[in-house]
Design an enzyme around this catalytic site. Structure first.
Site, PDB file in Angstrom:
ATOM      1  N   GLY A  26       0.815  -1.266   0.026  1.00 53.57           N
ATOM      2  CA  GLY A  26       0.106  -0.023   0.019  1.00 53.57           C
ATOM      3  C   GLY A  26       0.990   1.204  -0.116  1.00 53.57           C
TER       4      GLY A  26
ATOM      5  N   GLY B  64      -0.345   5.998   1.498  1.00 58.01           N
ATOM      6  CA  GLY B  64       0.740   5.439   0.874  1.00 58.01           C
ATOM      7  C   GLY B  64       1.942   6.247   1.157  1.00 58.01           C
TER       8      GLY B  64
ATOM      9  N   ARG C  61       6.076 -12.470   0.665  1.00 59.41           N
ATOM     10  CA  ARG C  61       5.409 -12.869   2.120  1.00 59.41           C
ATOM     11  C   ARG C  61       4.589 -14.163   2.213  1.00 59.41           C
ATOM     12  NH1 ARG C  61       4.912  -7.363   4.113  1.00 59.41           N
ATOM     13  NH2 ARG C  61       6.496  -6.269   2.705  1.00 59.41           N
TER      14      ARG C  61
ATOM     15  N   ASP D   8       1.010 -11.289   6.318  1.00 58.65           N
ATOM     16  CA  ASP D   8       1.423 -10.419   5.377  1.00 58.65           C
ATOM     17  C   ASP D   8       2.972  -9.764   5.879  1.00 58.65           C
ATOM     18  OD1 ASP D   8      -0.620  -9.364   7.050  1.00 58.65           O
ATOM     19  OD2 ASP D   8       0.171  -7.253   6.181  1.00 58.65           O
ATOM     20  N   ASN D   9       3.284 -10.033   7.011  1.00 61.90           N
ATOM     21  CA  ASN D   9       4.436  -9.639   7.577  1.00 61.90           C
ATOM     22  C   ASN D   9       5.520 -10.728   7.823  1.00 61.90           C
ATOM     23  OD1 ASN D   9       3.415  -6.952   7.531  1.00 61.90           O
ATOM     24  ND2 ASN D   9       3.102  -6.765   9.659  1.00 61.90           N
TER      25      ASN D   9
ATOM     26  N   ASP E  42       9.002  -5.644   8.105  1.00 60.90           N
ATOM     27  CA  ASP E  42       8.033  -4.801   8.343  1.00 60.90           C
ATOM     28  C   ASP E  42       8.290  -4.353   9.859  1.00 60.90           C
ATOM     29  OD1 ASP E  42       7.110  -4.502   5.787  1.00 60.90           O
ATOM     30  OD2 ASP E  42       5.179  -5.308   6.310  1.00 60.90           O
TER      31      ASP E  42
HETATM   32  P1  AMP Z   1       1.454  -3.320   8.293  1.00 62.37           P
HETATM   33  O1  AMP Z   1       0.636  -3.642   9.249  1.00 62.37           O
HETATM   34  O2  AMP Z   1       2.111  -1.947   8.232  1.00 62.37           O
HETATM   35  O3  AMP Z   1       2.371  -4.309   7.768  1.00 62.37           O
HETATM   36  O4  AMP Z   1       0.451  -2.773   6.902  1.00 62.37           O
HETATM   37  C1  AMP Z   1      -0.700  -3.675   6.477  1.00 62.37           C
HETATM   38  C2  AMP Z   1      -1.163  -3.371   5.181  1.00 62.37           C
HETATM   39  O5  AMP Z   1      -1.598  -1.838   5.130  1.00 62.37           O
HETATM   40  C3  AMP Z   1      -0.129  -3.357   4.018  1.00 62.37           C
HETATM   41  O6  AMP Z   1      -0.719  -3.761   2.864  1.00 62.37           O
HETATM   42  C4  AMP Z   1       0.447  -1.925   4.026  1.00 62.37           C
HETATM   43  O7  AMP Z   1       0.937  -1.702   2.600  1.00 62.37           O
HETATM   44  C5  AMP Z   1      -1.005  -1.134   4.325  1.00 62.37           C
HETATM   45  N1  AMP Z   1      -0.445   0.096   4.744  1.00 62.37           N
HETATM   46  C6  AMP Z   1      -0.014   0.381   5.900  1.00 62.37           C
HETATM   47  N2  AMP Z   1       0.252   1.805   6.130  1.00 62.37           N
HETATM   48  C7  AMP Z   1      -0.091   2.486   4.913  1.00 62.37           C
HETATM   49  C8  AMP Z   1      -0.253   3.760   4.169  1.00 62.37           C
HETATM   50  N3  AMP Z   1       0.000   4.776   5.027  1.00 62.37           N
HETATM   51  N4  AMP Z   1      -0.749   3.798   3.058  1.00 62.37           N
HETATM   52  C9  AMP Z   1      -1.106   2.939   2.638  1.00 62.37           C
HETATM   53  N5  AMP Z   1      -1.205   1.514   2.717  1.00 62.37           N
HETATM   54  C10 AMP Z   1      -0.487   1.231   4.036  1.00 62.37           C
HETATM   55 MG    MG Z   2       3.164  -5.115   6.444  1.00 66.74          MG
END
Ligand code: AMP
Ligand code: MG
Length: 520
Positions: free
Chosen positions: A102, A135, A199, A269-270, A279
């Site tokens: 994202g 993003g 992942r 996903d992590n 992550d």
């Molecule tokens: P995370 O828990 O940080 O690994 O994020 C989980 C999901 O949310 C992943 O698909 C990330 O790419 C997305 N994500 C987290 N923060 C953002 C952001 N600020 N903008 C877009 N996508 C995000």
């Molecule tokens: Mg992640």
């Protein structure tokens, strides 16, 4: 600046045919092409000299205008096509569907010294997978990811790496505590590097959409490029692949338990398919040795990802991966057996690891008990994990007096050590002394070996916060100092002794130190 570009992911795997950048569900594709957002006023904060060298660049390159342009997303490298990866995942135990990069954009893959690296910008703008978010990434979380990636590498823990951290010059709105108080923060971008950013969730997505064709393409690609010693794909080879992923993931989590690292968000996903720590979000380091601790306030109720649960969660995540690749293997029994082995191997590996922390290298049937008792006593009063184990190496086999004095620096509240607790400690040290008589090594040799597994310097939660507070005011010297001290975590480095200290009281309940949210 010359990079040896060798793209494979975006040349060999199916791409999303849509080239526009709007949010969507992507089918039958492993990634979407996307261009990084142009930052308004990029500036370089810090680079990792080790990583610069690893990708075949020079110090001079890292100071160039071109470097800043590429690694802030302002310009795209010639002959490359940046892309965001498509993946799904289980978050906090629940199926979350499509997630994807994202806010991560892969610039290119390069090869140097026979090693492959994918260069990825985190925080470089929206992608088709951004869902409801922007993003972007803020300076605070970027510093945490940047410092911790390289610190973990130097600690000998399998991890993705970090090349650079830049300010974008743009502001980013965040509600740190999710309590309706959003505020603007400085935007930043970390360039992360890894042989691959695949992942578990990268494989789960095609199982969910029952797209066996793409699933097979992806797994064959992964074996071809990242498990090269395995043979031509077949059911047997897929099983071997899965077995290797379990072994690598186990190694990773044993390291985490050894150094007191708590990931905080072990969603599928992590979880890297290469068994790398990936992550860095609301992670933290054990200060007081507390099996139930998690730094992630978002996980405060159930503490699913608390310290002691990490090995089990890895197994849970491996179950999801097994389910995802099952249609290509159709042999539940063999998959199950690998997962059962994980549990047995974990017990053996954990015991060996804990023994090494205590300087025990011979066999003794009572070692498990000795370790269990220690883990219990350590939790009776708040005891600093890093200081305790580091100072334990000063213990002398022939010591007639109780060893408590050599670890006393580790106690946060010495007055809480009641007579009863003190008695338990004394008893434990007595047993430890008896046990040490069985060891052939001299005190000095044992201490040397222990000091290679018990780090002196880790990125304590408050240390990262000090670097953040200074950087917010434009002072990057703390980032530089921490980066340097954490390069040699097992060495004494007397000039940095101040970082070998318990968490200061001001940091006990401070946001960013002991309380971290997923807001980043
Ligand atoms: P995370 O828990 O940080 O690994 O994020 C989980 C999901 O949310 C992943 O698909 C990330 O790419 C997305 N994500 C987290 N923060 C953002 C952001 N600020 N903008 C877009 N996508 C995000
Ligand atoms: Mg992640």
């Amino acid at each position: 600046m010359k990079l040896n570009i060798k793209d494979t992911f975006n040349t060999e795997l199916p791409a999303d045919p849509v080239l526009e950048n709007y949010r969507r569900q992507v089918k039958k594709a492993c990634f979407s092409f996307v261009t990084p957002r142009k930052p308004s006023k990029p500036s370089l904060i810090h680079v990792s000299p080790e990583m610069i060298e690893a990708i075949g660049l020079s110090e001079e390159d890292s100071k160039s205008e071109e470097f800043l342009s590429i690694f802030s997303g302002k310009e795209v490298l010639d002959n490359t096509k940046p892309y965001a990866m498509c993946y799904a995942g289980h978050q906090f135990g629940n199926w979350a569907g499509q997630l994807g990069d994202g806010r991560a954009i892969n610039l290119a893959e390069i090869e140097h010294d026979s090693k492959k690296w994918t260069l990825q910008l985190k925080g470089a703008g929206e992608t088709p997978y951004s869902r409801s978010a922007d993003g972007l990434a803020v300076l605070r979380s970027s510093i945490r990811e940047y410092l911790c990636s390289e610190a973990m590498f130097h600690l000998g823990v399998p991890t993705t790496r970090a090349l650079s951290i830049v300010l974008t010059g743009d502001e980013v709105l965040r509600d740190v505590l999710y309590n309706g108080n959003p505020a603007y923060e400085k935007g930043a971008i970390v360039c992360r590097t890894s042989p691959s950013f695949l992942r578990f969730g990268s494989f789960e997505i095609f199982a969910a959409s029952q797209d066996l064709g793409t699933q097979k393409q992806l797994i064959d690609f992964t074996i071809k490029h990242h498990f090269q010693h395995l043979e031509t794909p077949s059911k047997e080879v897929y099983l071997q692949f899965f077995k290797e992923v379990t072994t690598k993931s186990l190694e990773m989590v044993i390291h985490w338990q050894r150094i007191g690292f708590v990931h905080g968000v072990m969603n599928t996903d992590n979880m890297s398919i290469l068994g790398l720590t990936i992550d860095y979000g609301p992670y933290g380091w054990l200060e007081g040795y507390d099996h139930g601790w998690t730094p992630n306030t978002t996980d405060n109720t159930h503490k699913r990802y608390r310290f002691e649960a990490q090995p089990e969660i890895v197994q849970w995540n491996l179950y999801q991966l097994a389910n995802a690749i099952f249609p290509l293997i159709e042999d539940a029994k063999s998959l199950e057996s690998i997962l059962i082995h994980y549990r047995m191997d974990f017990k053996t590996a954990y015991l060996e690891m804990m023994k090494s922390k205590l300087g025990l290298f011979s066999e003794d049937e009572n070692d498990s008990k000795l370790i269990e008792e220690l883990e219990q006593i350590l939790q009776l009063t708040e005891t600093d994990m890093t200081i305790f184990f580091r100072n334990l190496s000063n213990y002398l086999k022939e010591e007639k007096v109780v060893g408590l004095s050599i670890v006393s620096e580790a106690f946060y509240q010495p007055t809480e050590i009641t007579t009863l607790i003190e008695e338990r400690w004394k008893k434990w040290f007595l047993q430890y002394r008896v046990r040490l008589q069985k060891e052939a090594l001299s005190d000095h040799e044992r201490a040397t070996k222990m000091n290679r597994v018990n780090p002196k310097y880790v990125l304590r939660n408050y240390m990262a916060q000090l670097a953040i507070d200074a950087a917010d005011k434009g002072d990057y010297s703390v980032i530089g100092e921490l980066f340097d001290v954490l390069k040699k975590p097992y060495e004494e480095q007397p000039e940095y002794q101040k970082w070998f200290a318990k968490r200061p009281e001001w940091a006990r309940h401070k946001v960013g130190c002991s309380m971290l949210s997923c807001s980043s």
